[in-house]
Design a protein around this motif. Structure first.
Motif, PDB file in Angstrom:
ATOM      1  N   ASP A 260       0.703  -1.126  -0.111  1.00 37.02           N
ATOM      2  CA  ASP A 260       0.027  -0.140  -0.127  1.00 37.02           C
ATOM      3  C   ASP A 260       0.942   1.279  -0.037  1.00 37.02           C
ATOM      4  O   ASP A 260       1.792   1.536   0.778  1.00 37.02           O
TER       5      ASP A 260
ATOM      6  N   LYS B  43      -0.853   5.724   6.987  1.00 33.22           N
ATOM      7  CA  LYS B  43      -1.951   4.944   7.915  1.00 33.22           C
ATOM      8  C   LYS B  43      -1.437   4.584   9.505  1.00 33.22           C
ATOM      9  O   LYS B  43      -1.854   4.647  10.105  1.00 33.22           O
ATOM     10  N   ARG B  44      -0.122   4.229   9.083  1.00 37.22           N
ATOM     11  CA  ARG B  44       0.673   3.757  10.387  1.00 37.22           C
ATOM     12  C   ARG B  44       0.701   4.885  11.279  1.00 37.22           C
ATOM     13  O   ARG B  44       0.555   4.987  12.737  1.00 37.22           O
TER      14      ARG B  44
ATOM     15  N   LEU C 104      -1.193   7.732  11.471  1.00 33.70           N
ATOM     16  CA  LEU C 104      -2.529   8.134  11.981  1.00 33.70           C
ATOM     17  C   LEU C 104      -2.784   7.040  13.095  1.00 33.70           C
ATOM     18  O   LEU C 104      -3.480   7.513  14.393  1.00 33.70           O
ATOM     19  N   ALA C 105      -2.543   5.861  12.938  1.00 36.23           N
ATOM     20  CA  ALA C 105      -2.944   4.809  14.139  1.00 36.23           C
ATOM     21  C   ALA C 105      -1.985   4.988  15.161  1.00 36.23           C
ATOM     22  O   ALA C 105      -2.682   4.985  16.383  1.00 36.23           O
TER      23      ALA C 105
ATOM     24  N   GLN D 290       0.364   4.055   0.813  1.00 37.55           N
ATOM     25  CA  GLN D 290       0.163   5.061   1.956  1.00 37.55           C
ATOM     26  C   GLN D 290       0.327   4.486   3.225  1.00 37.55           C
ATOM     27  O   GLN D 290      -0.300   4.850   4.253  1.00 37.55           O
ATOM     28  N   TRP D 291       1.023   3.143   3.324  1.00 33.36           N
ATOM     29  CA  TRP D 291       1.225   2.538   4.572  1.00 33.36           C
ATOM     30  C   TRP D 291       1.740   3.596   5.774  1.00 33.36           C
ATOM     31  O   TRP D 291       1.360   3.261   6.621  1.00 33.36           O
TER      32      TRP D 291
ATOM     33  N   VAL E  83     -10.115   8.293  10.933  1.00 33.78           N
ATOM     34  CA  VAL E  83     -10.457   8.618   9.905  1.00 33.78           C
ATOM     35  C   VAL E  83     -11.898   8.593   9.318  1.00 33.78           C
ATOM     36  O   VAL E  83     -12.330   8.816   8.404  1.00 33.78           O
TER      37      VAL E  83
END
Length: 135
Positions: free
Chosen positions: A47, A53-54, A56-57, A49-50, A63
């Motif tokens: 991905d 995402k990581r 944000l997490a 955008q990995w 989201v």
């Protein structure tokens, strides 16, 4: 601060030189995770955008629109109540999520409609008792 790129110098080679100079000065020697591979999700496909995402997490950023996030929290609360160690804990979990559901019910929601109503605490506790009796 780094120096400005001289005119006529290729950007890629100028950046490479900056990195080589920083390595020579030892600026990368004691970075966290130095010498270790980047963590990867072995089971997932690539991905692009990995890293977003990581991040944000890790920052705890949701989201999802608030109402959809609350739906997820409500599902999790019901599961937590079903697995609570005591009736008192199950009751507390359901009452806490009901407060959040009521707040959203009586305010105009930002995003899609919630589509939930508060849970019947007595019904959830009754099911909790039944599950305990079956064990």
């Amino acid at each position: 601060m780094t120096e400005r790129k001289p005119p006529g110098v290729d950007f890629a080679s100028w950046v490479d030189k900056q990195i080589r100079d920083a390595e020579a000065r030892g600026e990368f020697d004691r970075l966290p995770g130095a010498g270790k591979p980047l963590p990867s999700d072995v089971d997932s496909t690539y991905d692009e955008q990995w890293w977003i995402k990581r991040k944000l997490a890790r920052e705890g950023v949701s989201v999802l629109p608030p109402t959809l996030a609350l739906r997820k929290e409500a599902e999790d609360a019901l599961e937590a109540a079903a697995n609570a160690p005591s009736e008192r804990a199950a009751r507390r979990i359901v009452e806490e999520i009901n407060v959040r559901i009521r707040d959203v019910m009586f305010k105009p929601p930002p995003g899609p409609p919630l589509g939930l109503k508060p849970y019947d605490v007595e019904e959830v506790v009754r099911r909790w008792r039944e599950r305990r009796a079956e064990r």
